[in-house]
Design an enzyme around this catalytic site. Sequence first.
Site, PDB file in Angstrom:
ATOM      1  N   LYS A 124      -6.852 -13.197   0.552  1.00  0.00           N
ATOM      2  CA  LYS A 124      -6.106 -11.987   0.890  1.00  0.00           C
ATOM      3  C   LYS A 124      -5.898 -11.998   2.396  1.00  0.00           C
ATOM      4  O   LYS A 124      -6.681 -12.611   3.134  1.00  0.00           O
ATOM      5  CB  LYS A 124      -6.905 -10.735   0.504  1.00  0.00           C
ATOM      6  N   ASP A 164       1.712  -7.481  -0.933  1.00  0.00           N
ATOM      7  CA  ASP A 164       0.749  -6.485  -1.406  1.00  0.00           C
ATOM      8  C   ASP A 164       1.273  -5.173  -0.813  1.00  0.00           C
ATOM      9  O   ASP A 164       2.463  -5.092  -0.462  1.00  0.00           O
ATOM     10  CB  ASP A 164      -0.676  -6.833  -0.928  1.00  0.00           C
ATOM     11  N   GLY A 236       2.014   6.526  -6.743  1.00  0.00           N
ATOM     12  CA  GLY A 236       2.719   5.530  -5.941  1.00  0.00           C
ATOM     13  C   GLY A 236       4.182   5.404  -6.314  1.00  0.00           C
ATOM     14  O   GLY A 236       4.614   5.844  -7.390  1.00  0.00           O
ATOM     15  N   ASN A 239       6.426  -1.195  -5.232  1.00  0.00           N
ATOM     16  CA  ASN A 239       6.834  -2.207  -6.186  1.00  0.00           C
ATOM     17  C   ASN A 239       6.076  -2.131  -7.519  1.00  0.00           C
ATOM     18  O   ASN A 239       6.676  -2.256  -8.603  1.00  0.00           O
ATOM     19  CB  ASN A 239       6.547  -3.536  -5.468  1.00  0.00           C
ATOM     20  N   VAL A 240       4.784  -1.878  -7.452  1.00  0.00           N
ATOM     21  CA  VAL A 240       3.958  -1.886  -8.662  1.00  0.00           C
ATOM     22  C   VAL A 240       4.263  -0.671  -9.539  1.00  0.00           C
ATOM     23  O   VAL A 240       4.505  -0.790 -10.744  1.00  0.00           O
ATOM     24  CB  VAL A 240       2.461  -1.947  -8.272  1.00  0.00           C
ATOM     25  N   ALA A 241       4.285   0.517  -8.915  1.00  0.00           N
ATOM     26  CA  ALA A 241       4.573   1.748  -9.653  1.00  0.00           C
ATOM     27  C   ALA A 241       5.981   1.670 -10.262  1.00  0.00           C
ATOM     28  O   ALA A 241       6.209   2.101 -11.400  1.00  0.00           O
ATOM     29  CB  ALA A 241       4.466   2.949  -8.720  1.00  0.00           C
ATOM     30  N   TRP A 242       6.915   1.096  -9.507  1.00  0.00           N
ATOM     31  CA  TRP A 242       8.296   0.961  -9.986  1.00  0.00           C
ATOM     32  C   TRP A 242       8.355   0.124 -11.264  1.00  0.00           C
ATOM     33  O   TRP A 242       8.940   0.536 -12.273  1.00  0.00           O
ATOM     34  CB  TRP A 242       9.142   0.327  -8.862  1.00  0.00           C
TER      35      TRP A 242
HETATM   36  O1  2IT Z   1      -3.287  -7.917  -5.703  1.00  0.00           O
HETATM   37  C1  2IT Z   1      -2.547  -8.836  -6.098  1.00  0.00           C
HETATM   38  O2  2IT Z   1      -2.828  -9.500  -7.105  1.00  0.00           O
HETATM   39  C2  2IT Z   1      -1.341  -9.119  -5.340  1.00  0.00           C
HETATM   40  N1  2IT Z   1      -1.089  -8.445  -4.359  1.00  0.00           N
HETATM   41  C3  2IT Z   1      -0.443 -10.252  -5.725  1.00  0.00           C
HETATM   42  C4  2IT Z   1      -0.926 -11.525  -5.127  1.00  0.00           C
HETATM   43  C5  2IT Z   1      -0.026 -12.714  -5.331  1.00  0.00           C
HETATM   44  O3  2IT Z   1      -0.376 -13.765  -4.781  1.00  0.00           O
HETATM   45  O4  2IT Z   1       1.003 -12.632  -6.014  1.00  0.00           O
END
Ligand code: 2IT
Length: 447
Positions: A124, A164, A236, A239-242
Amino acid sequence: MKTATIMQQLAAKHPGEAEYLEAVQEVLESVEDVYNQHPEFEKARIIERMVEPDRIFTFRITWVNDQGEVCTNLGYRVQFNSAIGPYKGGLRFHKAVTPSMLKFLGFEQTFKNALTTLPMGGAKGGSDFDPVGKSDAEIMRFCQAFMQELWQCIGPDQDIPAGDVGVGGREIGYLYGMYKKLARQYNTGVLTGKGSTWGGSILRPEATGYGALYFTEHLLAQHHKDLQGKRIALSGFGNVAWGAAKKATELGAKVIAISGPDGVCEIPDGITQEMIDYMLVMRSSNRNRVEDMATRFPEKAKFTAGQKAWTVPCDIALPCAFQNELALEDAQQLHSNGCWCCCEVSNMGCQPDAIRYFQQNGILFAPGKAVNAGGVATSGLEMTQNAEHISWDAEEVDRRLHSIMQSIHEQCVRFGKQQDGHIDYVKGANIAGFMKVAQAMLEQGTI
Ligand code: 2IT
């Protein structure tokens, strides 16, 4: 091993690293019994090695804002574990980023990536840069300055960052442009989440949310339930919530609340396609305000300042924003309002006592490292396409994402089934991920 003893040592060694210690504690509690049945793990000191990152890069990033002022931020890349493949994980740009936050995320990523069935280690990175209120030109200059340091740490067979919180397709574009210029390497596989005309996988933007809903479908089916007509509250609008809102709606559920740092929007008739599209506009505006949804759609959405999505009565709660965003009081309120399922889509979105409350009160709960693994899994599929110099169509990617999420659910069931027959998804995900990484470390010797 004893979780309490290891945690004491870690807390002394890493004072003040609250999120990191929280993430480690959850995994150790889950795996303690299984670990102690494997003396070969104990002999190789697998736990002591696994809880520390392989290495951390820390660097200064200096850039110039639109007013001509010189700004300095801190940047990091935490390469956590490479037992099952090259380092893989996202970059987070958020004002609260610290080494502790990125260590917790890298640790979680290691087990999540192991669950995907693909050969990826855990990493990360990110910066305490705050994208809120920044112009597009500022975002570009910051990404370029960030890459001036990061490029030496990464490579398509070495360490592959992605997005992220605060890092989406736009940022990945600026980062990749600068990477090429500095490294004079043109292998698109060095980053994932790219644009679809230059090596990005179709469906990668949607994949975390889509995968979360595929996982939720399996979890519900396992308990003889389905998504049809169910009311979903989510947090949220990134991108994720969408992606989650889009797939939930497509599968027949009704998203009746979305929230942001400023409050919650209730949407009694369920979110519409137009509103889902508007989530993307809200994300790229860098205003970070969910109230904008109610301003844009006043007949459909009602904004209440200072409230979370968890105050709105729902069947299923989907935290999609940030770690520790759902506290014990929220879990209690959800329960008293009739909520019976919570799938954690954000990384470590629920506080430990909220998870315990869900589990003790018969609310179905699954942890982020299983539920949200479709994002990194599709990054893995993007790497495969890049390595083969081809691109798959949406059906192919979706089919593979489906089968990966099904496999993750099966692993949770296999490793999480308790004597009374109920499934502990937290244990299941942690043990499944842990066993794979531990076995690989053992086979690779003392390094
Ligand atoms: O928390 C996650 O799994 C991500 N932010 C995606 C990480 C990725 O390498 O696609």
